[in-house]
Design a protein around this motif. Structure first.
Motif, PDB file in Angstrom:
ATOM      1  N   ALA A  16       0.952  -1.118   0.082  1.00 11.23           N
ATOM      2  CA  ALA A  16      -0.017  -0.021   0.107  1.00 11.23           C
ATOM      3  C   ALA A  16       0.884   1.371   0.060  1.00 11.23           C
ATOM      4  CB  ALA A  16      -0.846  -0.013   1.174  1.00 11.23           C
ATOM      5  N   GLY A  17       1.839   1.294   0.827  1.00 14.11           N
ATOM      6  CA  GLY A  17       2.928   2.527   0.975  1.00 14.11           C
ATOM      7  C   GLY A  17       3.643   2.575  -0.232  1.00 14.11           C
ATOM      8  N   GLY A  18       4.324   1.707  -0.672  1.00 10.20           N
ATOM      9  CA  GLY A  18       5.512   1.650  -1.680  1.00 10.20           C
ATOM     10  C   GLY A  18       4.974   1.937  -2.976  1.00 10.20           C
ATOM     11  N   LEU A  35      12.100  -2.298  -5.290  1.00 11.14           N
ATOM     12  CA  LEU A  35      12.799  -3.513  -4.908  1.00 11.14           C
ATOM     13  C   LEU A  35      11.833  -4.437  -4.008  1.00 11.14           C
ATOM     14  CD1 LEU A  35      16.428  -2.223  -3.768  1.00 11.14           C
ATOM     15  CD2 LEU A  35      15.764  -3.394  -5.831  1.00 11.14           C
ATOM     16  N   GLU A  36      11.543  -5.382  -4.608  1.00  8.10           N
ATOM     17  CA  GLU A  36      10.646  -6.412  -3.692  1.00  8.10           C
ATOM     18  C   GLU A  36      11.109  -7.702  -3.534  1.00  8.10           C
ATOM     19  OE1 GLU A  36       7.207  -6.023  -2.426  1.00  8.10           O
ATOM     20  OE2 GLU A  36       7.771  -8.317  -2.203  1.00  8.10           O
ATOM     21  N   ARG A  37      10.937  -8.226  -2.228  1.00  6.97           N
ATOM     22  CA  ARG A  37      11.438  -9.578  -1.902  1.00  6.97           C
ATOM     23  C   ARG A  37      10.655 -10.445  -2.295  1.00  6.97           C
ATOM     24  NH1 ARG A  37      10.897 -10.068   4.400  1.00  6.97           N
ATOM     25  NH2 ARG A  37      11.787 -12.075   4.073  1.00  6.97           N
ATOM     26  N   GLY A  83       2.402  -6.534  -2.049  1.00  7.35           N
ATOM     27  CA  GLY A  83       2.273  -6.787  -0.682  1.00  7.35           C
ATOM     28  C   GLY A  83       0.973  -7.371  -0.140  1.00  7.35           C
ATOM     29  N   ASN A  84       0.722  -7.032   1.192  1.00  7.60           N
ATOM     30  CA  ASN A  84      -0.435  -7.721   1.814  1.00  7.60           C
ATOM     31  C   ASN A  84      -1.894  -7.130   1.248  1.00  7.60           C
ATOM     32  OD1 ASN A  84       0.312  -9.391   4.015  1.00  7.60           O
ATOM     33  ND2 ASN A  84       1.480  -7.842   4.702  1.00  7.60           N
ATOM     34  N   THR A  85      -1.537  -6.033   0.388  1.00  7.03           N
ATOM     35  CA  THR A  85      -3.026  -5.684  -0.251  1.00  7.03           C
ATOM     36  C   THR A  85      -3.514  -6.804  -1.214  1.00  7.03           C
ATOM     37  OG1 THR A  85      -2.049  -4.612  -2.074  1.00  7.03           O
ATOM     38  CG2 THR A  85      -2.537  -3.251  -0.113  1.00  7.03           C
ATOM     39  N   TYR A  88      -5.947  -8.125   1.156  1.00  2.64           N
ATOM     40  CA  TYR A  88      -6.612  -7.696   2.082  1.00  2.64           C
ATOM     41  C   TYR A  88      -8.453  -7.705   1.708  1.00  2.64           C
ATOM     42  CZ  TYR A  88      -6.705  -3.172  -0.661  1.00  2.64           C
ATOM     43  OH  TYR A  88      -6.756  -1.879  -1.634  1.00  2.64           O
ATOM     44  N   GLY A  89      -9.210  -7.126   2.567  1.00  2.00           N
ATOM     45  CA  GLY A  89     -10.445  -7.179   2.169  1.00  2.00           C
ATOM     46  C   GLY A  89     -10.852  -5.794   1.567  1.00  2.00           C
ATOM     47  N   ALA A  90      -9.900  -4.902   0.984  1.00  2.00           N
ATOM     48  CA  ALA A  90     -10.084  -3.770   0.408  1.00  2.00           C
ATOM     49  C   ALA A  90     -11.207  -2.767   1.153  1.00  2.00           C
ATOM     50  CB  ALA A  90     -10.431  -3.875  -1.043  1.00  2.00           C
ATOM     51  N   PRO A 506      -6.233   0.013   8.241  1.00  2.00           N
ATOM     52  CA  PRO A 506      -5.373   1.109   8.139  1.00  2.00           C
ATOM     53  C   PRO A 506      -4.704   1.357   6.735  1.00  2.00           C
ATOM     54  CG  PRO A 506      -4.291  -1.088   8.506  1.00  2.00           C
ATOM     55  CD  PRO A 506      -5.715  -1.185   8.576  1.00  2.00           C
ATOM     56  N   SER A 507      -5.375   0.718   5.537  1.00  2.00           N
ATOM     57  CA  SER A 507      -4.463   1.053   4.375  1.00  2.00           C
ATOM     58  C   SER A 507      -4.863   2.459   3.743  1.00  2.00           C
ATOM     59  CB  SER A 507      -4.967  -0.132   3.499  1.00  2.00           C
ATOM     60  OG  SER A 507      -4.513  -1.473   3.726  1.00  2.00           O
ATOM     61  N   LEU A 508      -6.034   2.880   3.869  1.00  6.16           N
ATOM     62  CA  LEU A 508      -6.163   4.114   3.098  1.00  6.16           C
ATOM     63  C   LEU A 508      -5.460   5.274   3.769  1.00  6.16           C
ATOM     64  CD1 LEU A 508      -8.271   5.096   0.876  1.00  6.16           C
ATOM     65  CD2 LEU A 508      -9.526   6.213   2.631  1.00  6.16           C
TER      66      LEU A 508
HETATM   67  C1  LIG Z   1      -6.161 -11.060   5.280  1.00  4.82           C
HETATM   68  C2  LIG Z   1      -6.041  -9.702   5.353  1.00  4.82           C
HETATM   69  C3  LIG Z   1      -7.017  -8.833   5.142  1.00  4.82           C
HETATM   70  C4  LIG Z   1      -6.956  -7.313   5.260  1.00  4.82           C
HETATM   71  N1  LIG Z   1      -7.818  -6.649   5.128  1.00  4.82           N
HETATM   72  C5  LIG Z   1      -7.698  -5.208   5.081  1.00  4.82           C
HETATM   73  C6  LIG Z   1      -8.778  -4.329   4.807  1.00  4.82           C
HETATM   74  O1  LIG Z   1     -10.109  -4.748   4.407  1.00  4.82           O
HETATM   75  N2  LIG Z   1      -8.729  -3.057   4.862  1.00  4.82           N
HETATM   76  C7  LIG Z   1      -7.460  -2.422   5.190  1.00  4.82           C
HETATM   77  O2  LIG Z   1      -7.258  -1.200   5.134  1.00  4.82           O
HETATM   78  N3  LIG Z   1      -6.368  -3.087   5.332  1.00  4.82           N
HETATM   79  C8  LIG Z   1      -6.654  -4.594   5.296  1.00  4.82           C
HETATM   80  N4  LIG Z   1      -5.487  -5.452   5.570  1.00  4.82           N
HETATM   81  C9  LIG Z   1      -4.162  -4.818   6.039  1.00  4.82           C
HETATM   82  C10 LIG Z   1      -3.358  -4.301   4.830  1.00  4.82           C
HETATM   83  O3  LIG Z   1      -3.263  -5.300   3.668  1.00  4.82           O
HETATM   84  C11 LIG Z   1      -2.018  -3.651   5.413  1.00  4.82           C
HETATM   85  O4  LIG Z   1      -2.526  -2.488   6.026  1.00  4.82           O
HETATM   86  C12 LIG Z   1      -1.385  -3.052   4.110  1.00  4.82           C
HETATM   87  O5  LIG Z   1      -1.191  -3.687   3.102  1.00  4.82           O
HETATM   88  C13 LIG Z   1      -0.009  -2.436   4.518  1.00  4.82           C
HETATM   89  O6  LIG Z   1       0.683  -1.676   3.686  1.00  4.82           O
HETATM   90  P1  LIG Z   1       2.102  -1.427   3.846  1.00  4.82           P
HETATM   91  O7  LIG Z   1       2.507  -0.535   2.575  1.00  4.82           O
HETATM   92  O8  LIG Z   1       2.502  -1.057   5.121  1.00  4.82           O
HETATM   93  O9  LIG Z   1       2.837  -3.043   3.853  1.00  4.82           O
HETATM   94  P2  LIG Z   1       2.565  -4.235   2.814  1.00  4.82           P
HETATM   95  O10 LIG Z   1       1.355  -4.121   2.109  1.00  4.82           O
HETATM   96  O11 LIG Z   1       2.896  -5.315   3.607  1.00  4.82           O
HETATM   97  O12 LIG Z   1       3.813  -4.155   1.804  1.00  4.82           O
HETATM   98  C14 LIG Z   1       5.266  -4.445   2.041  1.00  4.82           C
HETATM   99  C15 LIG Z   1       5.869  -4.975   1.082  1.00  4.82           C
HETATM  100  O13 LIG Z   1       7.184  -4.914   1.363  1.00  4.82           O
HETATM  101  C16 LIG Z   1       7.964  -5.968   0.842  1.00  4.82           C
HETATM  102  N5  LIG Z   1       9.179  -6.436   1.707  1.00  4.82           N
HETATM  103  C17 LIG Z   1       9.215  -6.555   3.237  1.00  4.82           C
HETATM  104  N6  LIG Z   1      10.375  -6.671   3.524  1.00  4.82           N
HETATM  105  C18 LIG Z   1      11.324  -6.286   2.577  1.00  4.82           C
HETATM  106  C19 LIG Z   1      12.713  -6.322   2.315  1.00  4.82           C
HETATM  107  N7  LIG Z   1      13.563  -6.556   3.374  1.00  4.82           N
HETATM  108  N8  LIG Z   1      13.193  -5.903   1.097  1.00  4.82           N
HETATM  109  C20 LIG Z   1      12.210  -5.988  -0.117  1.00  4.82           C
HETATM  110  N9  LIG Z   1      10.912  -5.860   0.016  1.00  4.82           N
HETATM  111  C21 LIG Z   1      10.524  -6.108   1.286  1.00  4.82           C
HETATM  112  C22 LIG Z   1       6.893  -7.215   1.112  1.00  4.82           C
HETATM  113  O14 LIG Z   1       7.027  -8.297   0.492  1.00  4.82           O
HETATM  114  C23 LIG Z   1       5.730  -6.252   0.793  1.00  4.82           C
HETATM  115  O15 LIG Z   1       5.299  -6.513  -0.550  1.00  4.82           O
HETATM  116  C24 LIG Z   1      -5.595  -6.469   5.543  1.00  4.82           C
HETATM  117  C25 LIG Z   1      -4.610  -7.736   5.575  1.00  4.82           C
HETATM  118  C26 LIG Z   1      -4.821  -9.159   5.466  1.00  4.82           C
HETATM  119  C27 LIG Z   1      -3.400 -10.062   5.594  1.00  4.82           C
END
Ligand SMILES: Cc1cc2nc3c(=O)[nH]c(=O)nc-3n(C[C@H](O)[C@H](O)[C@H](O)COP(=O)(O)OP(=O)(O)OC[C@H]3O[C@@H](n4cnc5c(N)ncnc54)[C@H](O)[C@@H]3O)c2cc1C
Ligand code: SF4
Length: 526
Positions: A16-18, A35-37, A83-85, A88-90, A506-508
């Motif tokens: 969501a962030g990157g 860069l994505e792991r 990532g986790n999106t 996610y349930g969006a 938290p995602s939005l």
């Molecule tokens: C089942 C489920 C349901 C959810 N439902 C909702 C919802 O309905 N609404 C909502 O708002 N949120 C929901 N969420 C939460 C949402 O997915 C997260 O809040 C959101 O994805 C966080 O974004 P982020 O950018 O912080 O991290 P992420 O989306 O986790 O992205 C981090 C990225 O960094 C990469 N990474 C990590 N470490 C490294 C490294 N060392 N080197 C390179 N790449 C790396 C990972 O592979 C990943 O792609 C849900 C999550 C799950 C698991």
């Protein structure tokens, strides 16, 4: 393979962030490297298979973290483009305006943010538009002012959920259409039109979307960003550490282990860490050096601390009438977000989960379930189930933290019961109403698919707070633009920056902040 070369911006992580930040920077023409792991999530039938996704955990990261006792647990994280999106349930909610101020909870204080709701509001609107959020501003009395309507009308309730909405209104409550990011075009009955990308199925929550119609960061941001020649991505690229120059003020190398086992040093004018709250903190801690002995950006000693999640509870009620709803995630209720008639502290919010199926229920039923409910096989139970998700705020505690073992393994120390009274009261309030809503609670399965992994430490889906932003470098790692106080070219843009998490998904907020920081970076690099 991308050549080792100099970039304007390196973004580590594509969630969501990157992903969002890269999308916003793409049209500037600046050279951006992602860069994505992980890799692209394979598109296959198992994407929509309950057993593969929930029982076998086929797509979960194959790793274990340690809890405070040194016991291993599998975290709920997914390493893929997006990532986790991808899972996610969006449900894409704004924080309430009050969440940006200090709020007194039963368990303590939810601290104020260094910016106000009004500062983020324009970006919330842009985030909603970018992520194709369907919703209706003005229905939920707890929400803040919106400067523009959603681009798309709310996803229509199916009949059983419409009935629930009507029944809640009869109780004097204010149910509203849940804001959700799907690429759905509805006909006059709420059904997908012939041309709609989303087919309005029952797999929206917790499954990746096989037909790429959920608004995840890969589909909405990463893929479109990569259509710009100035944006590149390397997958299977695990960032091991960041190195600084001799002054200690500048990140000069992003040390990355590639899929073939080789190690490459990438460099850029600006480095953005977006690995998710736990992995971002871990990367900064791993990058400790002589100038930064406690880890990068950590002169305040807050990196890794104040880990936040939500105090969640999933509740499966059994409707006396069958519940043939397919797309259930259309309703939410925030009447007790900030308090109730008999409780002066915030309780939290209620929203629908994706519709449970027999396989998910079977997987989570305790072994004695069959004996307690012999007349209701899982298929029938699923046919009558209505699935709620209750979300209370977790509060920051310095002791709740991410640390690293000597071998680099992540340890998560967490008080799982902190500030849980609000969500307990929310549950009792809802339970007390179920009879009037044509339902009864099913005691067998009050921990559902998400929650049985739920409240325990492995429920890391909503992780946040580990690299908090703030005005004071003594108590925060990042400034109000999410730049490290201690370094000139290091930013952290994911859910790590949250000083508090509120009681909405938290995602939005992460997406809105990514747009705001991207604008700041575009200005800085101009
Ligand atoms: C089942 C489920 C349901 C959810 N439902 C909702 C919802 O309905 N609404 C909502 O708002 N949120 C929901 N969420 C939460 C949402 O997915 C997260 O809040 C959101 O994805 C966080 O974004 P982020 O950018 O912080 O991290 P992420 O989306 O986790 O992205 C981090 C990225 O960094 C990469 N990474 C990590 N470490 C490294 C490294 N060392 N080197 C390179 N790449 C790396 C990972 O592979 C990943 O792609 C849900 C999550 C799950 C698991
Ligand atoms: S409801 Fe739509 S977006 Fe969700 S999984 Fe089904 S097709 Fe994909």
């Amino acid at each position: 393979m991308v050549e080792e070369q100099h970039y304007d911006v390196i973004v580590i992580g594509t969630g969501a962030g990157g992903g969002t930040l890269a999308h916003r920077l793409a049209p500037t023409g600046k050279k951006v490297l992602l860069l994505e792991r992980g890799d692209y999530l394979p598109r296959e039938r198992d994407n929509w298979d309950s057993t593969a996704v929930f029982v076998q955990g086929k797509y979960r990261a194959p790793e274990f973290w340690l809890d405070q006792h040194g016991d291993q647990f599998p975290p709920e994280v997914n390493y893929y483009v997006g990532g986790n999106t991808k899972f996610y349930g969006a449900a894409l909610f704004r924080l309430r305006p009050q969440d940006f101020g200090e709020l007194r909870h039963h368990g303590g204080i939810s601290p104020a943010w260094p910016i106000r709701y009004e500062d983020l509001e324009p970006y919330y609107t842009e985030a909603e538009h970018l992520y194709l959020v369907h919703g209706a501003h003005g229905e939920d009395p707890s929400e803040g002012a919106a400067s523009a309507p959603y681009r798309f009308p709310a996803v229509e309730h199916e009949p059983r959920i419409q009935q629930l909405s009507d029944d809640l209104e009869k109780q004097g409550l204010h149910p509203f259409h849940l804001p959700i990011g799907v690429n759905l075009t509805q006909d006059e009955h709420g059904q997908p039109t012939h041309a709609s990308a989303c087919i309005r199925c029952d797999r929206v929550d917790g499954f990746p979307c096989l037909v790429q119609s959920k608004s995840d960061a890969q589909v909405i941001c990463v893929d479109p960003a990569l259509r710009h020649d100035n944006v590149q991505m390397v997958t299977n690229a695990y960032v091991e550490r960041l190195e600084t120059d001799s002054s200690g003020r500048t990140v000069k190398a992003v040390v990355t282990r590639l899929g073939d086992g080789s190690t490459v040093r990438f460099n850029a004018d600006v480095v953005v860490v977006s690995c998710g709250a736990v992995n971002s903190a871990a990367l900064l801690l791993r990058s400790a050096n002589d100038q930064h002995p406690n880890g990068l950006a950590n002169s305040s000693d807050v990196v890794g601390r104040n880990y936040l999640r939500h105090n969640n509870l999933a509740l499966m009620a059994v409707s006396k009438e069958p519940n043939p709803t397919v797309f259930q995630k259309t309703l939410a209720l925030n009447d007790w977000y900030l308090g109730s008639d008999d409780w002066d502290y915030p309780l939290g919010g209620i929203q629908m989960l994706g519709k449970s199926d027999a396989e998910q229920i079977r997987a989570n039923a305790p072994p004695w379930a069959g004996k307690v409910s012999p007349k209701m096989p899982f298929e029938e139970l699923a046919h009558h189930a209505i699935d709620f998700w209750l979300c209370g705020e977790d509060l920051p505690m310095p002791e709740n933290r991410v640390t690293l073992e000597k071998d680099g393994q992540i340890r998560l120390t967490l008080d799982e019961k902190h500030n849980a009274e609000g969500v307990k009261r929310l549950r009792h309030t809802l339970e007390g109403m179920l009879g009037k809503l044509g339902m009864e609670e099913h005691h067998l399965l009050d921990h559902s698919i998400f929650m049985h992994k739920g409240m325990p430490i492995g429920a890391t889906a909503h992780q946040a707070g580990t690299v908090r932003f703030g005005a004071d470098p003594a108590s925060s790692a990042l400034d109000v633009n999410c730049k490290a106080h201690d370094l000139d070219n290091l930013y952290v843009v994911d859910t790590s920056f949250f000083p508090s998490i509120g009681a909405v998904n938290p995602s939005l907020t992460a997406i809105a902040m990514a747009l705001r920081v991207a604008d700041h970076l575009a200005e800085r690099l101009r």
